[in-house]
Design an enzyme around this catalytic site. Sequence first.
Site, PDB file in Angstrom:
ATOM      1  N   THR A 102      -4.306  -4.526 -10.669  1.00 51.82           N
ATOM      2  CA  THR A 102      -5.053  -3.300 -10.957  1.00 51.82           C
ATOM      3  C   THR A 102      -5.628  -3.274 -12.371  1.00 51.82           C
ATOM      4  O   THR A 102      -5.078  -3.892 -13.288  1.00 51.82           O
ATOM      5  CB  THR A 102      -4.111  -2.083 -10.770  1.00 51.82           C
ATOM      6  OG1 THR A 102      -4.751  -0.912 -11.253  1.00 51.82           O
ATOM      7  CG2 THR A 102      -2.803  -2.258 -11.526  1.00 51.82           C
ATOM      8  N   TYR A 126       3.393   2.573 -12.752  1.00 47.59           N
ATOM      9  CA  TYR A 126       2.655   1.821 -11.732  1.00 47.59           C
ATOM     10  C   TYR A 126       2.005   0.578 -12.349  1.00 47.59           C
ATOM     11  O   TYR A 126       2.144  -0.537 -11.838  1.00 47.59           O
ATOM     12  CB  TYR A 126       1.591   2.721 -11.090  1.00 47.59           C
ATOM     13  CG  TYR A 126       0.597   1.990 -10.206  1.00 47.59           C
ATOM     14  CD1 TYR A 126       0.955   1.561  -8.936  1.00 47.59           C
ATOM     15  CD2 TYR A 126      -0.705   1.736 -10.659  1.00 47.59           C
ATOM     16  CE1 TYR A 126       0.044   0.889  -8.122  1.00 47.59           C
ATOM     17  CE2 TYR A 126      -1.625   1.076  -9.853  1.00 47.59           C
ATOM     18  CZ  TYR A 126      -1.248   0.654  -8.586  1.00 47.59           C
ATOM     19  OH  TYR A 126      -2.152  -0.015  -7.798  1.00 47.59           O
ATOM     20  N   LYS A 130       2.872  -3.354 -11.518  1.00 51.55           N
ATOM     21  CA  LYS A 130       1.857  -4.289 -11.008  1.00 51.55           C
ATOM     22  C   LYS A 130       1.699  -5.479 -11.954  1.00 51.55           C
ATOM     23  O   LYS A 130       1.484  -6.617 -11.521  1.00 51.55           O
ATOM     24  CB  LYS A 130       0.510  -3.577 -10.827  1.00 51.55           C
ATOM     25  CG  LYS A 130       0.490  -2.496  -9.747  1.00 51.55           C
ATOM     26  CD  LYS A 130       0.691  -3.037  -8.339  1.00 51.55           C
ATOM     27  CE  LYS A 130      -0.462  -3.867  -7.831  1.00 51.55           C
ATOM     28  NZ  LYS A 130      -0.249  -4.301  -6.431  1.00 51.55           N
TER      29      LYS A 130
HETATM   30  N1  LIG Z   1      -6.427   2.082  -4.173  1.00 53.05           N
HETATM   31  C1  LIG Z   1      -6.870   1.727  -5.382  1.00 53.05           C
HETATM   32  O1  LIG Z   1      -7.774   2.357  -5.960  1.00 53.05           O
HETATM   33  C2  LIG Z   1      -6.301   0.485  -6.049  1.00 53.05           C
HETATM   34  C3  LIG Z   1      -6.636   0.266  -7.391  1.00 53.05           C
HETATM   35  C4  LIG Z   1      -6.138  -0.877  -8.021  1.00 53.05           C
HETATM   36  C5  LIG Z   1      -5.334  -1.764  -7.324  1.00 53.05           C
HETATM   37  N2  LIG Z   1      -5.003  -1.510  -6.035  1.00 53.05           N
HETATM   38  C6  LIG Z   1      -4.141  -2.477  -5.349  1.00 53.05           C
HETATM   39  O2  LIG Z   1      -4.827  -2.942  -4.192  1.00 53.05           O
HETATM   40  C7  LIG Z   1      -3.878  -3.225  -3.166  1.00 53.05           C
HETATM   41  C8  LIG Z   1      -4.257  -2.495  -1.898  1.00 53.05           C
HETATM   42  O3  LIG Z   1      -4.261  -1.094  -2.168  1.00 53.05           O
HETATM   43  P1  LIG Z   1      -4.687  -0.021  -1.048  1.00 53.05           P
HETATM   44  O4  LIG Z   1      -5.518   0.999  -1.716  1.00 53.05           O
HETATM   45  O5  LIG Z   1      -5.174  -0.717   0.182  1.00 53.05           O
HETATM   46  O6  LIG Z   1      -3.259   0.625  -0.733  1.00 53.05           O
HETATM   47  P2  LIG Z   1      -2.856   1.655   0.421  1.00 53.05           P
HETATM   48  O7  LIG Z   1      -4.037   2.069   1.215  1.00 53.05           O
HETATM   49  O8  LIG Z   1      -2.003   2.699  -0.241  1.00 53.05           O
HETATM   50  O9  LIG Z   1      -1.935   0.762   1.366  1.00 53.05           O
HETATM   51  C9  LIG Z   1      -0.682   0.310   0.924  1.00 53.05           C
HETATM   52  C10 LIG Z   1      -0.090  -0.541   2.017  1.00 53.05           C
HETATM   53  O10 LIG Z   1       1.195  -0.977   1.585  1.00 53.05           O
HETATM   54  C11 LIG Z   1       2.108  -0.757   2.644  1.00 53.05           C
HETATM   55  N3  LIG Z   1       3.475  -0.559   2.174  1.00 53.05           N
HETATM   56  C12 LIG Z   1       3.933   0.387   1.334  1.00 53.05           C
HETATM   57  N4  LIG Z   1       5.267   0.261   1.193  1.00 53.05           N
HETATM   58  C13 LIG Z   1       5.643  -0.807   1.948  1.00 53.05           C
HETATM   59  C14 LIG Z   1       6.877  -1.444   2.213  1.00 53.05           C
HETATM   60  N5  LIG Z   1       8.034  -1.009   1.694  1.00 53.05           N
HETATM   61  N6  LIG Z   1       6.882  -2.515   3.037  1.00 53.05           N
HETATM   62  C15 LIG Z   1       5.744  -2.962   3.605  1.00 53.05           C
HETATM   63  N7  LIG Z   1       4.544  -2.393   3.406  1.00 53.05           N
HETATM   64  C16 LIG Z   1       4.499  -1.321   2.587  1.00 53.05           C
HETATM   65  C17 LIG Z   1       1.609   0.498   3.327  1.00 53.05           C
HETATM   66  O11 LIG Z   1       2.190   0.595   4.619  1.00 53.05           O
HETATM   67  P3  LIG Z   1       2.497   2.016   5.291  1.00 53.05           P
HETATM   68  O12 LIG Z   1       1.226   2.405   5.982  1.00 53.05           O
HETATM   69  O13 LIG Z   1       3.615   1.713   6.234  1.00 53.05           O
HETATM   70  O14 LIG Z   1       2.885   2.966   4.196  1.00 53.05           O
HETATM   71  C18 LIG Z   1       0.107   0.203   3.344  1.00 53.05           C
HETATM   72  O15 LIG Z   1      -0.212  -0.645   4.417  1.00 53.05           O
HETATM   73  C19 LIG Z   1      -2.508  -2.849  -3.742  1.00 53.05           C
HETATM   74  O16 LIG Z   1      -1.923  -3.996  -4.309  1.00 53.05           O
HETATM   75  C20 LIG Z   1      -2.841  -1.874  -4.849  1.00 53.05           C
HETATM   76  O17 LIG Z   1      -1.846  -1.857  -5.860  1.00 53.05           O
HETATM   77  C21 LIG Z   1      -5.467  -0.402  -5.382  1.00 53.05           C
END
Ligand SMILES: NC(=O)c1ccc[n+]([C@@H]2O[C@H](COP(=O)([O-])OP(=O)(O)OC[C@H]3O[C@@H](n4cnc5c(N)ncnc54)[C@H](OP(=O)(O)O)[C@@H]3O)[C@@H](O)[C@H]2O)c1
Length: 314
Positions: A102, A126, A130
Amino acid sequence: MRPTILVTGSSGQLGFELLRALAPLGKVHAPVRAEFDLARPERMQAWLDRVRPDIIVNAAAYTAVDQAESKQALAFALNAAAPELMARWAGAHGALMVQYSTDYVFDGSKSGRYVETDVPGTRMIYGASKLAGEQAVLAHAPRSLVLRVGWLFSAFGNNFLHTILRLALERTSLSIVADQIGTPTSTQLVADVTAHMLSASLSGKLSEPWGIYHVSASGEASWHEYARHIVHELTLDGVKLACAEADVLAIGSSDWPTPASRPANSRLDCSKLAQNFDLNLPHWHEGVSYALAQLLRSGALRNTRWTQGARRKL
Ligand SMILES: NC(=O)c1ccc[n+]([C@@H]2O[C@H](COP(=O)([O-])OP(=O)(O)OC[C@H]3O[C@@H](n4cnc5c(N)ncnc54)[C@H](OP(=O)(O)O)[C@@H]3O)[C@@H](O)[C@H]2O)c1
């Protein structure tokens, strides 16, 4: 032989897009949380030993930025310890690994765009979790790509675009933070870039593709400019909103205190990606237009107040 690919977090907004984007590269496995729980190392280990993926793409994470402030142990377990376990397995078995990180690993005090060699310094749990995750992956999986992304959105899932859509349908004015700058980036774009990077890395034509890369759309905006753009586009589309573009008001971060202190500058420089992988990413407006077009054509919106006959065509 077609590689076996593990995609974690496939119910999330990025993981969902990865299922589509990575399908041409190999046999994709997307275990649900009950099968592959990041909080249960023994289950992850057993799954990895049984399926033996050639490529691990870890899109699962603890992503509740504010809640992480009071859930430090859980954030580190999911964002640092779990990627470390996957990276150790990948390193021991010659597998490739992709880890997402991130822009929040930085404190936002730099005036220009962040490059990969800038020293991270985060003020939130967070971001710290990360950062620990990316360091563990780089330490234990020699053939790994750590992709730093930020401000993700898609037509599906929980994100800022959806929040603004919902609020603009309900409220006559919105107050949005104007002193944090970044680049809204669609999960489709990140998934497609991931597929391209993996494909190029597997081809063997790149001598040393591994390491950290910044991946974001081009352009920049404050959250306030981003919200205004969404309202502007929806209005052009003929969507009956309660809120006009002029009623999206600018406020400061201090007017909207949150448990986690977010960086003022989240802009990522993607020159390394362009240089090593010959990829120049489109402006964020394009991703927003595509996501709104998907939403307008979505059956899920039939029961809302959205008008018919939108101008947008896919
Ligand atoms: N969103 C942003 O703006 C953003 C910004 C910077 C970096 N990122 C990074 O990009 C990546 C993808 O983010 P995203 O926005 O797609 O996230 P997201 O929509 O919140 O999805 C998170 C995923 O992680 C799964 N998860 C959570 N806890 C878990 C556990 N204990 N075991 C297995 N799976 C689990 C969730 O499953 P459930 O559906 O079962 O909860 C979901 O499928 C992440 O690494 C995040 O840190 C995101």
